[in-house]
Motif scaffolding. Structure first.
Motif, PDB file in Angstrom:
ATOM      1  N   LYS A   1       1.329  14.901  25.853  1.00 14.67           N
ATOM      2  CA  LYS A   1       2.305  13.799  26.051  1.00 14.67           C
ATOM      3  C   LYS A   1       2.672  13.514  27.487  1.00 14.67           C
ATOM      4  O   LYS A   1       3.396  13.791  28.313  1.00 14.67           O
ATOM      5  CB  LYS A   1       3.515  14.402  25.671  1.00 14.67           C
ATOM      6  CG  LYS A   1       4.802  13.391  25.243  1.00 14.67           C
ATOM      7  CD  LYS A   1       4.225  12.297  24.131  1.00 14.67           C
ATOM      8  CE  LYS A   1       5.288  11.451  23.792  1.00 14.67           C
ATOM      9  NZ  LYS A   1       5.007  10.319  22.717  1.00 14.67           N
ATOM     10  N   SER A   2       1.513  12.672  28.159  1.00 12.88           N
ATOM     11  CA  SER A   2       1.592  12.600  29.614  1.00 12.88           C
ATOM     12  C   SER A   2       2.589  11.616  30.036  1.00 12.88           C
ATOM     13  O   SER A   2       2.873  10.549  29.638  1.00 12.88           O
ATOM     14  CB  SER A   2       0.197  12.134  30.184  1.00 12.88           C
ATOM     15  OG  SER A   2       0.174  11.598  31.391  1.00 12.88           O
ATOM     16  N   PRO A   3       3.531  12.020  31.289  1.00 10.06           N
ATOM     17  CA  PRO A   3       4.195  11.004  31.888  1.00 10.06           C
ATOM     18  C   PRO A   3       3.506   9.904  32.557  1.00 10.06           C
ATOM     19  O   PRO A   3       4.560   9.234  33.214  1.00 10.06           O
ATOM     20  CB  PRO A   3       5.279  12.002  32.638  1.00 10.06           C
ATOM     21  CG  PRO A   3       4.266  13.020  33.047  1.00 10.06           C
ATOM     22  CD  PRO A   3       3.170  13.158  31.761  1.00 10.06           C
ATOM     23  N   PHE A   4       2.395   9.934  32.610  1.00  6.53           N
ATOM     24  CA  PHE A   4       1.648   9.055  33.559  1.00  6.53           C
ATOM     25  C   PHE A   4       1.058   7.812  32.645  1.00  6.53           C
ATOM     26  O   PHE A   4      -0.041   7.096  33.265  1.00  6.53           O
ATOM     27  CB  PHE A   4       0.363   9.760  34.405  1.00  6.53           C
ATOM     28  CG  PHE A   4       1.033  10.930  35.192  1.00  6.53           C
ATOM     29  CD1 PHE A   4       1.884  10.669  36.176  1.00  6.53           C
ATOM     30  CD2 PHE A   4       0.712  11.955  34.904  1.00  6.53           C
ATOM     31  CE1 PHE A   4       2.377  11.782  36.963  1.00  6.53           C
ATOM     32  CE2 PHE A   4       1.404  13.110  35.626  1.00  6.53           C
ATOM     33  CZ  PHE A   4       2.236  12.825  36.857  1.00  6.53           C
ATOM     34  N   VAL A   5       1.302   7.702  31.632  1.00  2.00           N
ATOM     35  CA  VAL A   5       0.641   6.471  30.783  1.00  2.00           C
ATOM     36  C   VAL A   5       1.356   5.408  31.100  1.00  2.00           C
ATOM     37  O   VAL A   5       2.561   4.923  31.539  1.00  2.00           O
ATOM     38  CB  VAL A   5       1.274   6.654  29.319  1.00  2.00           C
ATOM     39  CG1 VAL A   5       0.667   5.525  28.411  1.00  2.00           C
ATOM     40  CG2 VAL A   5       0.388   7.721  28.659  1.00  2.00           C
ATOM     41  N   ALA A   6       0.500   4.234  31.398  1.00  2.00           N
ATOM     42  CA  ALA A   6       0.818   2.985  31.571  1.00  2.00           C
ATOM     43  C   ALA A   6       1.750   2.156  30.676  1.00  2.00           C
ATOM     44  O   ALA A   6       1.531   2.493  29.515  1.00  2.00           O
ATOM     45  CB  ALA A   6      -0.319   1.861  32.179  1.00  2.00           C
ATOM     46  N   SER A   7       2.490   1.130  31.264  1.00  2.00           N
ATOM     47  CA  SER A   7       3.473   0.643  30.312  1.00  2.00           C
ATOM     48  C   SER A   7       2.597  -0.392  29.451  1.00  2.00           C
ATOM     49  O   SER A   7       1.671  -1.154  30.173  1.00  2.00           O
ATOM     50  CB  SER A   7       4.471  -0.239  31.045  1.00  2.00           C
ATOM     51  OG  SER A   7       5.471   0.713  31.889  1.00  2.00           O
ATOM     52  N   ALA A   8       3.164  -0.805  28.206  1.00  2.00           N
ATOM     53  CA  ALA A   8       2.355  -1.560  27.357  1.00  2.00           C
ATOM     54  C   ALA A   8       2.445  -3.026  28.040  1.00  2.00           C
ATOM     55  O   ALA A   8       1.624  -3.959  27.872  1.00  2.00           O
ATOM     56  CB  ALA A   8       2.698  -1.534  26.022  1.00  2.00           C
TER      57      ALA A   8
END
Length: 710
Positions: A137-144
């Motif tokens: 559950k990474s906090p570094f995922v890019a916004s859709a």
């Protein structure tokens, strides 16, 4: 990319450290070299976790809304303190915070050779599992989708107490891994001497103190901010941190016995396994989405539930299997000599804490259990009150008895007059304060009994200062709970401006509403016995209520707690105007004439409408504006006809043919609107906060006493 690479690097080094320390544990002649490899690997894992954390903070402070986590919990106008706390506002950031604290503690453990290679093997393996959770559950995922501004922090969380509550809780969670690693390391190496007990106890007290402080701060925040009149609602998320705190208390007290009675080591290992496993279980319960319909705090619709369940199974099943394999090598014998001994009381008290934790565990897990057989359901708060009150009474009695007893057989019988006098005093004080419930009166009696016996034991040198402060804090907090709950009075009525109400010899007068100059807040103003008390409502940029805080008047006898309800009739109305056509409001008519749109440097659009307002004789032109964004807009009211009305532009149709207006009464009229409020008394509730502080402070003092005696 930097954050994900840092997490992957941290996982690599944590696994390398686990292998290095595992090798050092098995191969004695290579221990120095393997431990050196382990130290450098843990250093690498820690540095990588620090880099990931700094990178996330940089993304938040730099308003990088291309990161989904930043867009969800921060915004351009969010104050700096809350931008910093946005790091742990969501589950992704809170898991990273947990990893960071765990990794920083590892530097101390391995840098000063504070733990055996076996213990560090377990600790490094736990660190690896934490990194896996963060990666899952990474906090570094890019916004859709691209956004110009973030959603921002929930207004309820924009409070100093809530800014510090999560990190303190997670310090407690992370540090509980240390005594777990000590215990599992001792089992792996068949350490029957118990040399690990003192350092494990220091870390357990430190973790217990932080976890308790976090729980108490959360309760104070709920009391001060939520406005529902209490500090504890038995919410499953509240309980998920209370259960490991209770079990950590049992573990700490069993440690006392194990130092003198090695036969208690098996019970000690069992308690630490369940304590740390329930930390992870509580995280699973609140972050799997199971409690989405049953808790105001839980994370809904998440995808990390299965990963957390697997990690929890690894910790719990792995620990229990290891204990089962090594149980035959643990010392056997008596764990106490006599029923009238401190050992027996410590073990009995730990058992009571386990019973309380088990009941709360069943209650908070009920949505999960019932979901397995049908429709999920939760228990109500009465379940917890009915079941835990008798156990709280038993806990006070056991603590009071244990305080005045020595280890082993007693040389002289204990007197009964002083305990009886203390119990009668507690009963009488609660009765005079207005408590009438038999169960609460008994709890008040044994609370004062515990407080008195604790002070007497300190004077007799039977308890150390840290234990006196902690036990006294528990007694004081329980007594305050009885008074603030059982002796409380309440009323609910509509208050017009200038209206008063009498409650418990206090006069509460409503003075109307007031508005902050910047339009971000409004206040419901009261006077309690002549002193001002304000209930605050935070406002969204469009003027709608965002979050409410009660008015609390502090007196020598307790608090007067005022929770207003927003008035149903606010005097506002909406009009949909077609271009060039007049529409009638209540006293004025309105016509939408024109609109202009200007792109702003931040990517938003300033929309300005020209509105003609008439009273039938005079025409006045107003130009309300709205800042339009992808996810909505913000606007401020514009006064017309000398402030007799205010108009707010809330929308323009796609082809500019229609404008939507909100018509507001004058500020003076709105301030005079009648408001319904719930008013209640909280007798001597400040004793609860003093007791809570003392309970955690006592843990830290006890830890320092152990350290200084070494």
């Amino acid at each position: 990319m930097i954050g994900t690479i840092s997490l992957a690097t941290s996982l690599f080094f944590a696994l390398l450290a686990a292998m290095a320390y595992g090798y050092a544990m098995k191969v004695e002649e290579e221990q120095d070299r393997a431990r050196r490899w382990g130290r450098w690997s843990l250093l690498g894992a820690c540095l990588a976790a620090v880099v990931a954390s700094i990178y996330l903070w940089a993304m938040i402070l730099g308003d990088h809304f291309e990161i989904a986590y930043v867009a969800s919990y921060s915004s351009r106008e969010l104050p700096l303190m809350y931008k910093i706390s946005a790091f742990w506002a969501g589950q992704q950031g809170s898991l990273l915070l947990w990893l960071l604290i765990h990794a920083l503690a590892s530097l101390y453990l391995c840098g000063r050779e504070r733990m055996t290679a076996a213990g560090l093997t377990v600790y490094s393996a736990l660190e690896s599992l934490l990194v896996i959770l963060v990666l899952a559950k990474s906090p570094f995922v890019a916004s859709a989708t691209a956004v110009q501004d973030g959603v921002g922090l929930n207004p309820l969380l924009q409070d100093p107490w809530m800014a510090v509550h999560p990190p303190i809780i997670f310090i407690g969670y992370a540090l509980l891994a240390v005594p777990f690693a000590y215990a599992m390391g001792a089992l792996l190496k068949d350490e029957a001497k118990g040399n690990w007990l003192e350092p494990a106890r220091r870390w357990a007290l430190l973790a217990w103190g932080f976890l308790g402080a976090g729980v108490f701060i959360g309760g104070y925040w709920a009391y001060k901010v939520l406005g529902w009149g209490g500090y504890w609602g038995w919410d499953p998320v509240e309980n998920s941190s209370l259960v490991p705190w209770l079990l950590a208390g049992a573990f700490v007290h069993v440690l006392h016995v194990a130092k003198r009675r090695p036969a208690a080591l098996s019970v000690l290992h069992l308690s630490v396994i369940f304590t740390f496993a329930l930390v992870i279980y509580g995280t699973f319960l609140t972050r799997s989405g199971i409690l989405g319909d049953f808790s105001v705090h839980s994370f809904s619709g998440t995808s990390i539930g299965m990963t957390l369940a697997v990690v929890n199974a690894i910790v719990l099943i792995g620990g229990l299997v290891l204990l089962a394999l090594k149980a035959g090598k643990l010392p056997q014998g008596k764990v106490y000599e006599d029923y009238a001994s401190r050992e027996f009381c410590l073990l009995l008290g730990a058992l009571v804490l386990v019973f309380i934790a088990a009941i709360i565990f069943i209650g908070m897990s009920m949505p999960l259990f019932t979901q397995l057989i049908g429709k999920p359901a939760a228990v109500d708060t009465d379940f917890y009150v009915r079941t835990t009150m008798p156990l709280a009474i038993a806990m006070c009695l056991v603590m009071a008895a244990g305080s005045c007893l020595r280890y082993g057989k007693q040389a002289e019988p204990q007197g009964k007059v002083v305990p009886a006098v203390l119990a009668v005093l507690g009963f009488a004080l609660a009765f005079l304060a207005g408590v009438r419930s038999p169960g609460l009166l008994v709890l008040a009696a044994v609370s004062i009994l515990l407080l008195g016996e604790t002070l007497i034991s300190w004077r007799s040198h039977l308890l150390r200062f840290g234990a006196v402060i902690a036990h006294g804090g528990v007694a004081l907090a329980l007594f305050a709970m009885v008074l603030s709950g059982g002796a409380s009075q309440s009323l609910s009525q509509e208050f017009k401006t200038g209206a008063s109400a009498e409650i418990a010899d206090h006069t509460v007068t409503y003075e109307g509403q007031a508005f902050a100059e910047d339009g971000t807040m409004k206040y419901y103003c009261y006077r309690v016995d002549g002193s001002e008390a304000r209930a605050m409502t935070k406002l969204h940029k469009n003027g709608e209520d965002a979050a409410r805080e009660p008015a609390i008047a502090h007196t020598l006898t307790g608090d007067i707690y005022i929770a207003p309800t927003p008035p149903k009739d606010t005097g506002r109305m909406e009009l949909l105007l077609k271009r060039g056509r007049m529409e009638m409001g209540d006293i004025f008519a309105y016509r939408y004439d024109d609109v202009t749109m200007e792109n702003q440097p931040d990517g938003t659009m300033l929309v300005t409408a020209t509105i003609a307002v008439t009273d039938g004789e005079t025409v006045e032109h107003a130009q309300p504006t709205i800042i339009a964004t992808r996810d909505g807009g913000t606007s401020t009211p514009v006064p017309v006809f000398g402030g007799q009305k205010r108009i707010r532009l809330t929308g323009i149709s796609g082809n500019d043919s229609q404008a939507r207006l909100e018509i507001l009464p004058s500020a003076e009229e709105e301030a005079q609107i009648a408001v319904t409020a719930s008013v209640s008394t909280k007798p001597f509730i400040y004793l609860l906060w003093i007791g809570a502080v003392a309970t955690s402070l006592g843990c830290f003092l006890a830890m320092r006493a152990i350290h200084s005696s070494k």
